[in-house]
Scaffold this active site. Structure first.
Site, PDB file in Angstrom:
ATOM      1  N   ARG A 103       0.847  -1.203   0.000  1.00 28.00           N
ATOM      2  CA  ARG A 103       0.000   0.000   0.000  1.00 28.00           C
ATOM      3  C   ARG A 103       0.870   1.236   0.000  1.00 28.00           C
ATOM      4  NH1 ARG A 103      -4.669   0.191   4.409  1.00 28.00           N
ATOM      5  NH2 ARG A 103      -2.878   0.428   5.771  1.00 28.00           N
ATOM      6  N   THR A 107      -1.521   7.445  -0.238  1.00 32.38           N
ATOM      7  CA  THR A 107      -2.809   7.316  -0.944  1.00 32.38           C
ATOM      8  C   THR A 107      -3.588   6.078  -0.487  1.00 32.38           C
ATOM      9  OG1 THR A 107      -1.880   5.963  -2.700  1.00 32.38           O
ATOM     10  CG2 THR A 107      -1.758   8.360  -2.985  1.00 32.38           C
ATOM     11  N   ASP A 199       0.569  -3.854  11.979  1.00 30.04           N
ATOM     12  CA  ASP A 199       0.962  -4.204  10.617  1.00 30.04           C
ATOM     13  C   ASP A 199       1.283  -5.700  10.544  1.00 30.04           C
ATOM     14  OD1 ASP A 199       2.654  -4.689   8.273  1.00 30.04           O
ATOM     15  OD2 ASP A 199       2.497  -2.518   7.998  1.00 30.04           O
ATOM     16  N   ASP A 202       4.809  -6.565   8.912  1.00 32.99           N
ATOM     17  CA  ASP A 202       5.946  -6.220   9.773  1.00 32.99           C
ATOM     18  C   ASP A 202       6.017  -7.126  10.993  1.00 32.99           C
ATOM     19  OD1 ASP A 202       6.962  -4.211   8.205  1.00 32.99           O
ATOM     20  OD2 ASP A 202       5.856  -2.615   9.211  1.00 32.99           O
TER      21      ASP A 202
HETATM   22  C1  PRP Z   1      -1.242  -4.941   4.184  1.00 33.83           C
HETATM   23  C2  PRP Z   1      -2.032  -6.230   4.291  1.00 33.83           C
HETATM   24  C3  PRP Z   1      -2.892  -6.181   3.064  1.00 33.83           C
HETATM   25  C4  PRP Z   1      -3.163  -4.725   2.922  1.00 33.83           C
HETATM   26  C5  PRP Z   1      -4.545  -4.464   3.415  1.00 33.83           C
HETATM   27  O1  PRP Z   1      -0.197  -5.058   3.289  1.00 33.83           O
HETATM   28  O2  PRP Z   1      -1.223  -7.355   4.317  1.00 33.83           O
HETATM   29  O3  PRP Z   1      -2.270  -6.688   1.911  1.00 33.83           O
HETATM   30  O4  PRP Z   1      -2.216  -4.026   3.732  1.00 33.83           O
HETATM   31  O5  PRP Z   1      -4.879  -3.132   3.227  1.00 33.83           O
HETATM   32  P1  PRP Z   1      -5.986  -2.676   2.213  1.00 33.83           P
HETATM   33  O6  PRP Z   1      -7.189  -3.519   2.463  1.00 33.83           O
HETATM   34  O7  PRP Z   1      -6.180  -1.229   2.593  1.00 33.83           O
HETATM   35  O8  PRP Z   1      -5.449  -2.827   0.822  1.00 33.83           O
HETATM   36  P2  PRP Z   1       0.999  -3.998   3.244  1.00 33.83           P
HETATM   37  O9  PRP Z   1       0.768  -2.980   2.189  1.00 33.83           O
HETATM   38  O10 PRP Z   1       1.255  -3.475   4.625  1.00 33.83           O
HETATM   39  O11 PRP Z   1       2.198  -4.872   2.742  1.00 33.83           O
HETATM   40  P3  PRP Z   1       2.951  -6.078   3.484  1.00 33.83           P
HETATM   41  O12 PRP Z   1       2.019  -7.236   3.512  1.00 33.83           O
HETATM   42  O13 PRP Z   1       4.131  -6.302   2.625  1.00 33.83           O
HETATM   43  O14 PRP Z   1       3.333  -5.618   4.866  1.00 33.83           O
HETATM   44  N1  URA Z   2      -2.501  -3.631   6.834  1.00 35.66           N
HETATM   45  C1  URA Z   2      -2.097  -4.136   8.031  1.00 35.66           C
HETATM   46  O1  URA Z   2      -1.154  -4.909   8.092  1.00 35.66           O
HETATM   47  N2  URA Z   2      -2.781  -3.755   9.128  1.00 35.66           N
HETATM   48  C2  URA Z   2      -3.824  -2.918   9.096  1.00 35.66           C
HETATM   49  O2  URA Z   2      -4.407  -2.627  10.141  1.00 35.66           O
HETATM   50  C3  URA Z   2      -4.209  -2.406   7.842  1.00 35.66           C
HETATM   51  C4  URA Z   2      -3.535  -2.778   6.732  1.00 35.66           C
END
Ligand code: PRP
Ligand code: URA
Length: 209
Positions: A103, A107, A199, A202
């Site tokens: 993400r 944005t 997160d 993370d």
């Molecule tokens: C997180 C999570 C989802 C997304 C959800 O990924 O694992 O993929 O955010 O958010 P959304 O419904 O608003 O799209 P992130 O972008 O943090 O990447 P990561 O899994 O690599 O940490």
């Molecule tokens: N992605 C995450 O990992 N946690 C949240 O709460 C939202 C998006």
């Protein structure tokens, strides 16, 4: 409109509480994501088509059943990775195809960076894996890709959903069933689920500094 299934079970509630706890370390966190994925998979696969198969037991021949169709597990990188192994143990014939989105922090739009779908071998039934359904942007974008690829039945399997993300996914893809362990209160101004668990990527991969 798509069905939203919240699997209520004491084991799920208990594990989810530990997962949410800010003091839970990455090793335990990863383990719980894996276990919760498997527990949710049980409900998410309840309506898989089966066909009769002849089996010879030590005592006699009988007609039993086997899963009829190929299944694809599609984890959204990174956080969805942690849900693969537990589900794969339960559906050992499944194929696993990785799709990468992160993400944009300003944005909140999903940015695609990886796609390992084989172009000429679409699979009808896909379980889309991601622990968090926040704005719904990542799940919607991945579902768009899976439908263009040729998938006919897509189920989203996640751990925690925000009402905003659930509504967005339902509006964009009313045919996609949603399986979760919990629906939380809301998103905060940074697009995080509250109370949530922070997160998910993370916390699994120990990249929180
Ligand atoms: C997180 C999570 C989802 C997304 C959800 O990924 O694992 O993929 O955010 O958010 P959304 O419904 O608003 O799209 P992130 O972008 O943090 O990447 P990561 O899994 O690599 O940490
Ligand atoms: N992605 C995450 O990992 N946690 C949240 O709460 C939202 C998006």
């Amino acid at each position: 409109m798509s069905n939203v299934t919240i699997t209520n079970h004491p084991l799920i509630e208990h594990k989810l509480s530990i997962l949410r706890d800010v003091n839970t370390n990455p090793t335990v966190f990863r383990h719980l994501v894996n276990e919760l994925g498997a527990l949710l998979c049980y409900e998410a696969t309840r309506d898989l088509p089966i066909r009769p198969v002849e089996v010879q037991t030590p005592l006699t021949a009988m007609t039993a059943y086997e899963i009829e169709e190929e299944i694809a597990l599609v984890p959204i990188l990174r956080a969805g990775l942690g849900m693969v192994d537990g589900i794969w143990d339960l559906v050992p014939n499944a194929h696993v195809f990785h799709i990468g989105f992160y993400r944009n922090e300003e944005t909140l739009q999903p940015i695609e960076y990886y796609n390992k779908l084989p172009k000429d071998h679409p699979i009808n039934i896909c379980l889309l894996l991601d622990p968090m359904l926040a704005t719904g942007g990542s799940a919607i974008a991945t579902t768009n890709i899976l439908k263009r690829w040729g998938a006919k039945k897509i189920k989203f399997v996640g751990l925690i959903g925000a009402p905003e993300g659930i509504t967005a996914l339902q509006n964009a893809h009313p045919d996609v069933d949603i399986h979760l362990a919990a629906i939380d209160e809301r998103l905060n101004e940074r697009g995080y689920i509250v109370p949530g668990l922070g997160d998910a990527g993370d916390r699994q991969f120990a990249t929180l500094f």
